[in-house]
Design an enzyme around this catalytic site. Structure first.
Site, PDB file in Angstrom:
ATOM      1  NE  ARG A 114      -3.891   0.614   1.914  1.00  0.00           N
ATOM      2  CZ  ARG A 114      -5.107   0.699   2.446  1.00  0.00           C
ATOM      3  NH1 ARG A 114      -5.318   1.443   3.515  1.00  0.00           N
ATOM      4  NH2 ARG A 114      -6.103   0.032   1.929  1.00  0.00           N
ATOM      5  CG  HIS A 141      -8.470   0.143  -2.815  1.00  0.00           C
ATOM      6  ND1 HIS A 141      -7.698  -0.938  -2.465  1.00  0.00           N
ATOM      7  CD2 HIS A 141      -9.151   0.509  -1.691  1.00  0.00           C
ATOM      8  CE1 HIS A 141      -7.898  -1.208  -1.182  1.00  0.00           C
ATOM      9  NE2 HIS A 141      -8.767  -0.353  -0.698  1.00  0.00           N
ATOM     10  CD  GLN A 144     -13.013  -2.062  -0.520  1.00  0.00           C
ATOM     11  OE1 GLN A 144     -12.246  -2.007   0.411  1.00  0.00           O
ATOM     12  NE2 GLN A 144     -14.210  -2.636  -0.428  1.00  0.00           N
ATOM     13  CG  ASP A 231     -13.572   6.414  -1.103  1.00  0.00           C
ATOM     14  OD1 ASP A 231     -13.587   6.328   0.145  1.00  0.00           O
ATOM     15  OD2 ASP A 231     -12.560   6.195  -1.791  1.00  0.00           O
ATOM     16  CB  CYS A 270     -13.934   1.163  -0.093  1.00  0.00           C
ATOM     17  SG  CYS A 270     -13.339   2.856   0.075  1.00  0.00           S
ATOM     18  NE  ARG A 298     -10.125  -5.397   0.504  1.00  0.00           N
ATOM     19  CZ  ARG A 298      -9.405  -4.363   0.941  1.00  0.00           C
ATOM     20  NH1 ARG A 298     -10.026  -3.283   1.404  1.00  0.00           N
ATOM     21  NH2 ARG A 298      -8.086  -4.369   0.899  1.00  0.00           N
TER      22      ARG A 298
HETATM   23  N1   CP Z   1     -11.211  -0.180   2.423  1.00  0.00           N
HETATM   24  C1   CP Z   1      -9.939  -0.232   2.879  1.00  0.00           C
HETATM   25  O1   CP Z   1      -8.992  -0.486   2.120  1.00  0.00           O
HETATM   26  O2   CP Z   1      -9.817  -0.011   4.201  1.00  0.00           O
HETATM   27  P1   CP Z   1      -8.454   0.216   5.004  1.00  0.00           P
HETATM   28  O3   CP Z   1      -7.903   1.549   4.578  1.00  0.00           O
HETATM   29  O4   CP Z   1      -8.881   0.199   6.438  1.00  0.00           O
HETATM   30  O5   CP Z   1      -7.507  -0.898   4.674  1.00  0.00           O
HETATM   31  N1  NVA Z   2      -9.980   6.621  -1.504  1.00  0.00           N
HETATM   32  C1  NVA Z   2      -9.620   6.219  -0.168  1.00  0.00           C
HETATM   33  C2  NVA Z   2      -9.852   4.756   0.016  1.00  0.00           C
HETATM   34  C3  NVA Z   2      -9.514   4.236   1.387  1.00  0.00           C
HETATM   35  C4  NVA Z   2      -9.699   2.749   1.488  1.00  0.00           C
HETATM   36  C5  NVA Z   2      -8.159   6.577   0.095  1.00  0.00           C
HETATM   37  O1  NVA Z   2      -7.344   6.372  -0.811  1.00  0.00           O
HETATM   38  O2  NVA Z   2      -7.846   7.059   1.179  1.00  0.00           O
END
Ligand code: CP
Ligand code: NVA
Length: 322
Positions: A114, A141, A144, A231, A270, A298
């Site tokens: 990540r 992502h 997700q 989101d 998400c 997930r």
């Molecule tokens: N939806 C998601 O990826 O959540 P986190 O940021 O908690 O991993």
């Molecule tokens: N769009 C959000 C998703 C978090 C799971 C971010 O990137 O912070």
């Protein structure tokens, strides 16, 4: 390294990673969804099938769901997961991505990353010799969105004829939804304020493959859809823009009134959600919300993905998408 993430590659080599939905063939994505259903129903005989295998999880951003679901998933499959904060490993002190990739490839069986730039993920995959999974970048992502599609299939039984609305920021989630629509051929309607459109390459590719509408009007986007999604207005890394974004996204909140315009649509997010900003609590906690199933999925989807990348759980389909 050039950012080749936007190119819809179909070679077997790219399918040995999961960097973006666009990097996988439709048939492979569909089989991943089927395997995830089997994993959830405990029909796949997954037992301890990753015994002795180790997944590294490199995080340059915060996480609840991604970290916990990957770690629990590896445990349930008999393997082990290592949490590697990029602040604590030498990557955060300037060790290069190629050198880190080469070294981690000597210890690990797969890595989930990540981070911010999609190109960093591509670079890691190019220099490492192990499967790389995108656990979220600024651009995409994909884990997700695959879990979201699993949730939609549980609701409708099929993705055939699906119409989905995305309300709010044209962010990493929106870009991955565009890739999914392009690959799997469903209709996607996006309502984003001016200046917050999805990535033009993802938009163009999806528009060439399926029905995609980009509007400024949330009501127009949700009319008659099966799924309404949103989101946060400021993603991770955009915290300093939160105030100006709150202004820009006024009018893009998913509330009961907007949900009522859908065709008995379900609501997905998400998570984490900012209740009272992009979505009201009555929608989050209401009868059409599937956000907790979505979060649970997930785990199942990623177990299927780990099995796919670390074993031959999905036999290569040489006839697919030629
Ligand atoms: N939806 C998601 O990826 O959540 P986190 O940021 O908690 O991993
Ligand atoms: N769009 C959000 C998703 C978090 C799971 C971010 O990137 O912070």
């Amino acid at each position: 390294m050039p950012d080749s993430s936007a190119e819809p590659e179909t070679s077997g080599r790219r399918e040995s990673h999961f960097l973006s939905i666009a990097g996988w063939r439709a048939s492979s994505l569909e089989r991943l969804l089927h395997l995830a259903d089997d994993v959830k129903a405990e029909r796949a005989g997954t037992g301890r099938s990753l015994a002795g295998r180790t997944l590294g999880m490199v995080f340059a951003k915060s996480s609840t769901r991604t970290r916990v679901s990957f770690e629990v998933g590896m445990y349930e499959l008999g393997g082990h997961a290592l949490f590697l904060s990029s602040r604590d490993i030498q990557l955060g002190r300037g060790e290069t991505i190629p050198d880190t990739a080469r070294v981690l490839s000597r210890y690990l069986d797969a890595v989930m990353i990540r981070t911010f730039d999609q190109s960093d993920l591509e670079e890691f995959a190019a220099y490492g010799s192990l499967p790389v999974i995108n656990g979220l970048t600024d651009r995409y992502h994909p884990c997700q969105v695959m879990a979201d599609l699993m949730t939609v299939r549980e609701e409708r039984g099929t993705l055939d004829g699906l119409v989905v609305a995305w309300i709010g920021d044209g962010n990493n989630m929106a870009n991955s939804w565009l890739n999914a629509a392009a690959r799997l051929g469903f209709e996607l309607r996006l309502a984003c304020p001016e200046g917050y459109d999805p990535h033009p390459d993802d938009l163009a590719r999806a528009s060439a493959e399926t029905t995609v509408t980009l509007t400024r009007d949330p009501a127009e986007a949700v009319s008659g859809v099966h799924v309404v999604m949103t989101d946060v207005w400021a993603s991770m890394g955009q915290e300093s823009e939160a105030e100006e974004r709150r202004e820009a996204f006024r009018g893009y909140r998913v509330d009961a009134e907007l949900m009522a315009l859908s065709h008995d649509g379900i609501f997905l997010h998400c998570l984490p959600a900012h209740r009272g900003e992009e979505v009201t609590s009555d929608v989050m906690d209401g009868p059409r919300s599937r956000v907790w199933d979505e979060a649970e999925n997930r785990l199942h989807l990623q177990k299927a993905l780990l099995l796919t990348l670390m074993t031959d759980a999905l036999e290569p389909d040489s006839t697919a998408d030629k």
